[in-house]
Enzyme design. Structure first.
Site, PDB file in Angstrom:
ATOM      1  N   HIS A 129     -12.313   4.973 -15.579  1.00 55.11           N
ATOM      2  CA  HIS A 129     -12.717   6.186 -15.919  1.00 55.11           C
ATOM      3  C   HIS A 129     -12.308   7.670 -15.439  1.00 55.11           C
ATOM      4  CE1 HIS A 129     -15.778   4.098 -18.657  1.00 55.11           C
ATOM      5  NE2 HIS A 129     -14.218   3.500 -19.034  1.00 55.11           N
TER       6      HIS A 129
ATOM      7  N   TYR B 178     -13.040  11.045 -13.869  1.00 49.85           N
ATOM      8  CA  TYR B 178     -13.556  12.544 -13.566  1.00 49.85           C
ATOM      9  C   TYR B 178     -13.478  12.624 -12.421  1.00 49.85           C
ATOM     10  CZ  TYR B 178     -16.069  10.829 -18.128  1.00 49.85           C
ATOM     11  OH  TYR B 178     -15.912  10.450 -19.834  1.00 49.85           O
TER      12      TYR B 178
ATOM     13  N   GLU C 120     -11.598   6.498 -20.514  1.00 55.62           N
ATOM     14  CA  GLU C 120     -12.541   7.847 -20.535  1.00 55.62           C
ATOM     15  C   GLU C 120     -11.591   9.186 -19.047  1.00 55.62           C
ATOM     16  OE1 GLU C 120     -17.146   7.630 -19.834  1.00 55.62           O
ATOM     17  OE2 GLU C 120     -17.444   5.705 -21.714  1.00 55.62           O
TER      18      GLU C 120
ATOM     19  N   TRP D 287     -13.139  11.360 -23.587  1.00 55.43           N
ATOM     20  CA  TRP D 287     -14.401  11.600 -23.852  1.00 55.43           C
ATOM     21  C   TRP D 287     -14.949  13.191 -24.576  1.00 55.43           C
ATOM     22  CZ3 TRP D 287     -18.283   7.273 -24.204  1.00 55.43           C
ATOM     23  CH2 TRP D 287     -19.454   8.439 -24.514  1.00 55.43           C
TER      24      TRP D 287
END
Length: 459
Positions: A224, A226, A253, A282
């Site tokens: 993921h 981020y 994500e 996402w």
């Protein structure tokens, strides 16, 4: 979703970090399989995920329309949030079976994930991976026979940060072997610890041994991305190490911004496309808690794309330009545009009401959502009039020799230029003012004039 990244970035991705070792070759399994770093569908064709996440367990009444809209915007995969009963749900076997049916009706590959495991060790009440496996076993009846269409993501972001994250390797191996012992033949996906971002490199450095622990050698790794992945070097190094080790990795994500930092989404898109790596953004809609900016559409309305929605669907290396439907659904897909720029949509609408006297009127709205040289994608929205209807039939005549290459959410027949589209079994009954939609891709020549009229007959 990664609710937040709690610790500072303890280390950067460096060449001195422990290297991944070469993965073992894939073995025969049902449905999706792994071949080196590639994911193959049940027909043995390479499948690259291009899709989004949908928070089903919190917005169950939105799911049917959300999946139709996600497909209409070009996605080939949807990752579906489920609850296992520790924090949300539990979503029953019947509930999950309905979600799978809706994914299949929309010709979307369905990645199912248990969200209750998010941030275990730091998040109060979070489920363990063992509890997630208990849940999967409890709803196994909904999953059996769906291996061609479903990938099983054991648990979302199963550990936070700190010492508990080091349990990820052993607990993930145990979870995989328990699922295989219980008879699951599905491709398995595993999320990284550290709220999915693996800044301690626990998944990266132990991925080969986790892959080897799967008796079917059919496990895919999910990172993921981020705030930890805010530079091109971090993104390309992390993904590149998996491919160099011949291990399958997807970006399960990611977003274009986040409270823990600003991800380099352009590099994520470009690297995923260059390397044939899947990505799942996402999320569709319904975010809260200060991350509402991660909604791709406002209020679940597909006609209201946000900045993030425009980027992931219409931007360079985005879904519309790169997505190809899984061949398990049959049909012929148009080749996506190879241009690095955003596809140029050519909106065109035709509305025509009718009332054949069988139970109320309906109208049909024809819209071109996206076009490329030689092809385009469209949506037809049916709306009931002042009275409920039990079914609908939409007809038109192509003016420029257009021809379908794929359709979904309706039974469509053609005779030359004449098109007849009838409702599917699940979207024919509409309340007064209610709406349903079906989508299609089609070939075209130099012109792409919208058909007129587009008529709707209700029953």
């Amino acid at each position: 979703m990664k609710s937040k990244w709690w610790g500072g970035l303890a280390a950067v991705l460096t060449a001195g970090a422990a290297a991944l070792t070469l993965a073992q070759p894939a073995q025969a399994a049902a449905g999706f399989t792994v071949s080196g770093s590639r994911i193959l569908d049940a027909n043995g064709n390479t499948f690259v995920m291009r899709g989004v996440n949908h928070a089903h367990t919190w917005y169950q009444d939105r799911t049917p329309q959300a999946l139709a809209d996600i497909k209409a915007l070009g996605a080939n995969t949807v990752r579906v949030v489920l609850g296992s009963g520790q924090r949300w749900g539990p979503d029953s076997a019947a509930n999950v079976s309905a979600v799978i049916s809706q994914c299949k009706a929309n010709r979307l590959i369905c990645v199912l994930e248990v969200h209750d495991t998010t941030g275990y060790g730091e998040q109060s009440g979070a489920a363990t991976l063992a509890q997630a496996v208990d849940y999967w076993i409890s709803i196994k009846s909904a999953l059996d026979g769906q291996e061609n269409f479903v990938i099983l993501n054991i648990g979302n972001e199963p550990y936070g940060n700190g010492s508990t994250a080091t349990n990820w390797t052993a607990d993930t191996k145990t979870a995989i072997t328990r699922l295989r012992s219980a008879g699951f033949q599905h491709q398995i996906m595993v999320d990284a610890p550290n709220w999915g971002q693996d800044w301690q490199f626990i998944m990266r450095d132990n991925a080969a041994s986790v892959f080897a622990a799967d008796p079917q050698k059919n496990t895919v790794f999910s990172i993921h991305m981020y705030g930890v992945f805010d530079t091109a070097a971090e993104i390309t190094d992390y993904l590149g190490r998996f491919q160099s080790a011949n291990l399958p990795i997807v970006v399960g994500e990611f977003g274009f911004d986040h409270s823990d930092g600003n991800p380099d989404e352009d590099t994520i898109f470009a690297t995923a496309q260059q390397r044939g790596i899947g990505y799942l953004g996402w999320s569709w809609s319904g975010n809260g808690g200060g991350v509402e900016y991660l909604d791709m559409v406002t209020g679940f309305n597909a006609s209201q794309l946000t900045t993030w929605g425009q980027r992931i669907f219409n931007g360079a290396n985005g879904i519309k330009a790169t997505s190809k439907e899984a061949t398990v659904f049959g049909g012929v897909q148009p080749s996506p545009s190879s241009s690095s720029s955003s596809p140029s949509p050519s909106p065109s609408v035709s509305v025509s009401p009718s009332n054949p006297g069988g139970g109320g009127a309906c109208t049909a709205t024809y819209t071109v959502n996206n076009s490329w040289p030689g092809g385009f994608q469209g949506t037809v929205t049916v709306k009931a009039g002042s009275a409920a209807i039990n079914g609908w039939t939409v007809t038109w005549t192509w003016p420029d020799g257009q021809r379908f290459t794929n359709t979904w959410n309706a039974t469509v027949t053609s005779s030359g230029d004449t098109v007849t589209a009838r409702n599917a079994g699940y979207n024919g009954k509409l309340s007064a003012g209610g709406e349903a939609s079906f989508g299609f891709t089609a070939s075209r020549g130099a012109s792409n004039t919208a058909p007129a009229p587009v008529t709707c007959a209700a029953s």
